[in-house]
Design a protein around this motif. Sequence first.
Motif, mmCIF file in Angstrom:
data_model
loop_
_atom_site.group_PDB
_atom_site.id
_atom_site.type_symbol
_atom_site.label_atom_id
_atom_site.label_comp_id
_atom_site.label_asym_id
_atom_site.label_seq_id
_atom_site.Cartn_x
_atom_site.Cartn_y
_atom_site.Cartn_z
ATOM 1 N N ASP A 1 0.363 -0.312 -4.833
ATOM 2 C CA ASP A 1 1.162 -0.577 -5.877
ATOM 3 C C ASP A 1 1.300 -1.895 -6.586
ATOM 4 O O ASP A 1 2.473 -2.981 -5.975
ATOM 5 C CB ASP A 1 2.462 0.363 -5.256
ATOM 6 N N GLY A 2 0.607 -2.845 -7.409
ATOM 7 C CA GLY A 2 0.643 -3.696 -7.509
ATOM 8 C C GLY A 2 0.415 -3.977 -8.941
ATOM 9 O O GLY A 2 -0.089 -4.673 -9.661
ATOM 10 N N THR A 3 1.111 -2.820 -10.119
ATOM 11 C CA THR A 3 0.779 -3.484 -12.029
ATOM 12 C C THR A 3 1.578 -2.406 -11.945
ATOM 13 O O THR A 3 2.615 -1.119 -11.035
ATOM 14 C CB THR A 3 -0.269 -3.115 -12.167
ATOM 15 N N LEU A 4 2.418 -2.324 -13.300
ATOM 16 C CA LEU A 4 2.906 -1.912 -13.927
ATOM 17 C C LEU A 4 2.665 -0.817 -15.080
ATOM 18 O O LEU A 4 0.702 -0.771 -14.827
ATOM 19 C CB LEU A 4 3.825 -2.998 -15.434
ATOM 20 N N PRO A 5 3.201 0.304 -14.855
ATOM 21 C CA PRO A 5 2.958 1.872 -15.753
ATOM 22 C C PRO A 5 2.035 1.469 -16.553
ATOM 23 O O PRO A 5 2.372 0.965 -17.665
ATOM 24 C CB PRO A 5 3.478 2.942 -15.220
ATOM 25 N N GLU B 1 -5.302 -0.823 8.720
ATOM 26 C CA GLU B 1 -5.085 -0.110 7.426
ATOM 27 C C GLU B 1 -5.183 -0.473 6.778
ATOM 28 O O GLU B 1 -5.059 -0.493 4.891
ATOM 29 C CB GLU B 1 -3.548 0.113 8.078
ATOM 30 N N SER B 2 -4.539 -2.311 6.280
ATOM 31 C CA SER B 2 -4.489 -2.902 5.337
ATOM 32 C C SER B 2 -6.176 -2.988 4.478
ATOM 33 O O SER B 2 -6.478 -4.025 3.601
ATOM 34 C CB SER B 2 -3.847 -4.253 5.767
ATOM 35 N N LYS B 3 -7.082 -2.852 5.537
ATOM 36 C CA LYS B 3 -8.261 -3.183 4.524
ATOM 37 C C LYS B 3 -9.027 -1.091 4.092
ATOM 38 O O LYS B 3 -10.539 -1.192 3.674
ATOM 39 C CB LYS B 3 -10.154 -2.868 5.537
ATOM 40 N N GLY B 4 -7.876 -0.070 4.314
ATOM 41 C CA GLY B 4 -8.455 1.152 3.750
ATOM 42 C C GLY B 4 -8.834 2.350 4.757
ATOM 43 O O GLY B 4 -9.217 3.148 4.716
ATOM 44 N N TYR B 5 -8.483 1.463 6.330
ATOM 45 C CA TYR B 5 -9.371 2.667 7.743
ATOM 46 C C TYR B 5 -8.145 3.341 7.786
ATOM 47 O O TYR B 5 -6.691 3.270 7.572
ATOM 48 C CB TYR B 5 -9.583 1.799 8.598
ATOM 49 N N ILE C 1 0.577 -1.183 0.546
ATOM 50 C CA ILE C 1 0.217 0.002 -0.234
ATOM 51 C C ILE C 1 0.869 1.038 -0.038
ATOM 52 O O ILE C 1 2.136 1.522 0.707
ATOM 53 C CB ILE C 1 -1.103 -0.238 1.805
ATOM 54 N N ILE C 2 0.837 1.867 -0.919
ATOM 55 C CA ILE C 2 1.487 3.741 -0.743
ATOM 56 C C ILE C 2 0.276 4.733 -1.199
ATOM 57 O O ILE C 2 -0.830 4.576 -1.421
ATOM 58 C CB ILE C 2 2.372 3.843 -2.209
ATOM 59 N N GLU C 3 0.535 6.182 -0.854
ATOM 60 C CA GLU C 3 0.158 7.080 -0.682
ATOM 61 C C GLU C 3 0.620 7.792 -1.979
ATOM 62 O O GLU C 3 1.527 8.310 -2.205
ATOM 63 C CB GLU C 3 0.824 7.863 0.676
ATOM 64 N N LYS C 4 -0.714 7.531 -2.720
ATOM 65 C CA LYS C 4 -0.124 8.138 -4.321
ATOM 66 C C LYS C 4 -0.788 9.277 -4.497
ATOM 67 O O LYS C 4 -1.895 10.064 -4.408
ATOM 68 C CB LYS C 4 -1.000 7.218 -4.962
#
Length: 645
Positions: A50-54, A498-502, A34-37
């Motif tokens: 962050d789990g796929t290529l650009p 945190e891993s669920k989006g909270y 999980i990243i802060e994008k």
Amino acid sequence: MKLKLEVALSGVAIAVLSSMTSVYAAPVYEIQNIIEKTDEYNPSGYPDVDGTLPGTRNGYGTGVNANMEMIGLSQGRKKLSDDDIEDGGIIDEEDGIAPAEQIRYSIFEPILANNFSFFAEQNATPTPWAPEFLKINGQTSRADDGDTSANAANSPSPNNSVDVSLFALNNAGVKVGSMSAPQKTMDYVGTDTEQKFWYYRDYEERGVAVNTDGTQVELLPPYTQYVKDDDVVSLGGRSIGAEINESGLVVGYASTALSKFGTERVDVCLSTNNTLPLDICVQREQFPDLNGVRNIQYQMRAYVWQLNADNTAVETSEELPFGLDPTGSDFVFTSQGLGVNAAGTVVGRSNVYRYGDTDNLRNDAAYWEKDAHGKYQYKWVPVRDDDVLNSIAFDINDSGILVGSFKSYLSGYVRDKFFYYDTTTPDTPIVIPNDFGTSTSDLSSKPKSINTHGQVVGYIETSYDKELPRPKEAFYFDMKANEGKGEFVNLNNQLTCESKGYEKDANGEWKRQSIIVKDGTGTELSYNADFTLVDAVSISDDGTIVGTVFVRKPRYKFDADGELILGENGLPLFELNGFGQPLTSYLPRSVVLTPATGATACTAIDDDDANAPYERKGASMWWALALTPLLWLRRKSLTRQSLSL
């Protein structure tokens, strides 16, 4: 042994089972990637996986080793339709290594790649677990595709045409999978004055092993050419590397002969009635149609390739014994090797005449182990019920426990059920674990991986709807827990908050993280972060898991060519429902999970949000995950712009 799995559940039971959390002490997990994008869509930042290529739309985790390294698959090149999501994806209906996501193939158009593989590791800098494009067989990344517009349609050097799919890696970092040949062109001769070239390639799918320094080893199939009289036709054949053990033994499957119908189609290309160049005619017959069917089909057999000591070449290769004698039959028969352990025992499936009855042809789980003379012997996995339509084995650990699933009618519907089987005591029956209750339900479930500790991961349905597609979520099963009775849990119930989006609010209460995005008209969309694990495909001995998570995202408008429709400010436009409300949906991303020592599983419950943006229902919802290699994802689309939405 008869398998009695008819299940009748009351409404109360359904409600209880659907909401159950772990009763036992299953590990608590946290998502590591999980990243802060921050981007032009949301300059204030938002949580993302962050789990796929650009430049690719979908990402899937496919394998992990003991060194905290993983591989994954990024797809695709076009915008997915509802049908693509429901019927395409990584795991096909037959559960072998799935084909690439369906895109149109034609000898009159450049060949566009859709599968791109990547590598990620915990020790990567500056961002751990960031996907890194793997250049295999000359493939270029989406960012380097160049001109993908209609103007490139007749270019002799078009954008990337090589598809690559990796499915497994060992602790030495050797990766295995499949690749296509690069596109070739031939000057067009015909009546279309605007057509300049024909497009073809030497092979459609060939197994490959890739060393840590990028050295590539082709896993050649035994059958690549068709010979008739004085004519020799190069077909390329097919092969796939599905798994590799620590001694460099690669298992998979390969073409050993051409089917009867395939032979007839090649004969047409050799006949005087054919007006196309031979290579172009053969390519036309090998391209899949809109239903994924190829006219040139092969007899496929489970196969092994032994790499040499430094993993730079194939030392030996061998076809594994088949489950029946195909002599005299025109049927297309198949066997596949899908998993292997340290001893070299291979698991997968094979066509077989069940009980020796030639009127009872099945495709059943199988394993192959060496006898006292070092020769592989075929063994049928004893799923002894006539109601079992077929079965498959996906993986085996070093203790000889294989995991697989069988397909059978449960409560009147065809479902898949997870089982495990001890190959060291072949006279014992398979074991069908209880899932969310005290008995076996009619929820479809499939295991993908088992480690040395007897911990299994895969996916299971989580809804008891009869007529509608059922949601799928990742499961974790510990066969040694609960005094050997096993422990089966939904991995989403084992995640940290945190891993669920909270995140915690000012009062210390857990709340969903709010994401605010603007589109090309300046319209503002506010929605809640949401990460849902939908498949777990590989588990290492230390408990690290990779798989697929669905991430909630806005939906954007695309034109007929699959291009994003941009507003005056340069940002894409939201897709709206009939009431003018922006839509959100879920996109797959590869995910890395590690045990969170000392943490507790999240118990936060979402508040009802009457103002939440409309969430699209139907095949594009998260429960219609494009599952699974690889490709099955045994271990199981884009716009043409370099955007990762």
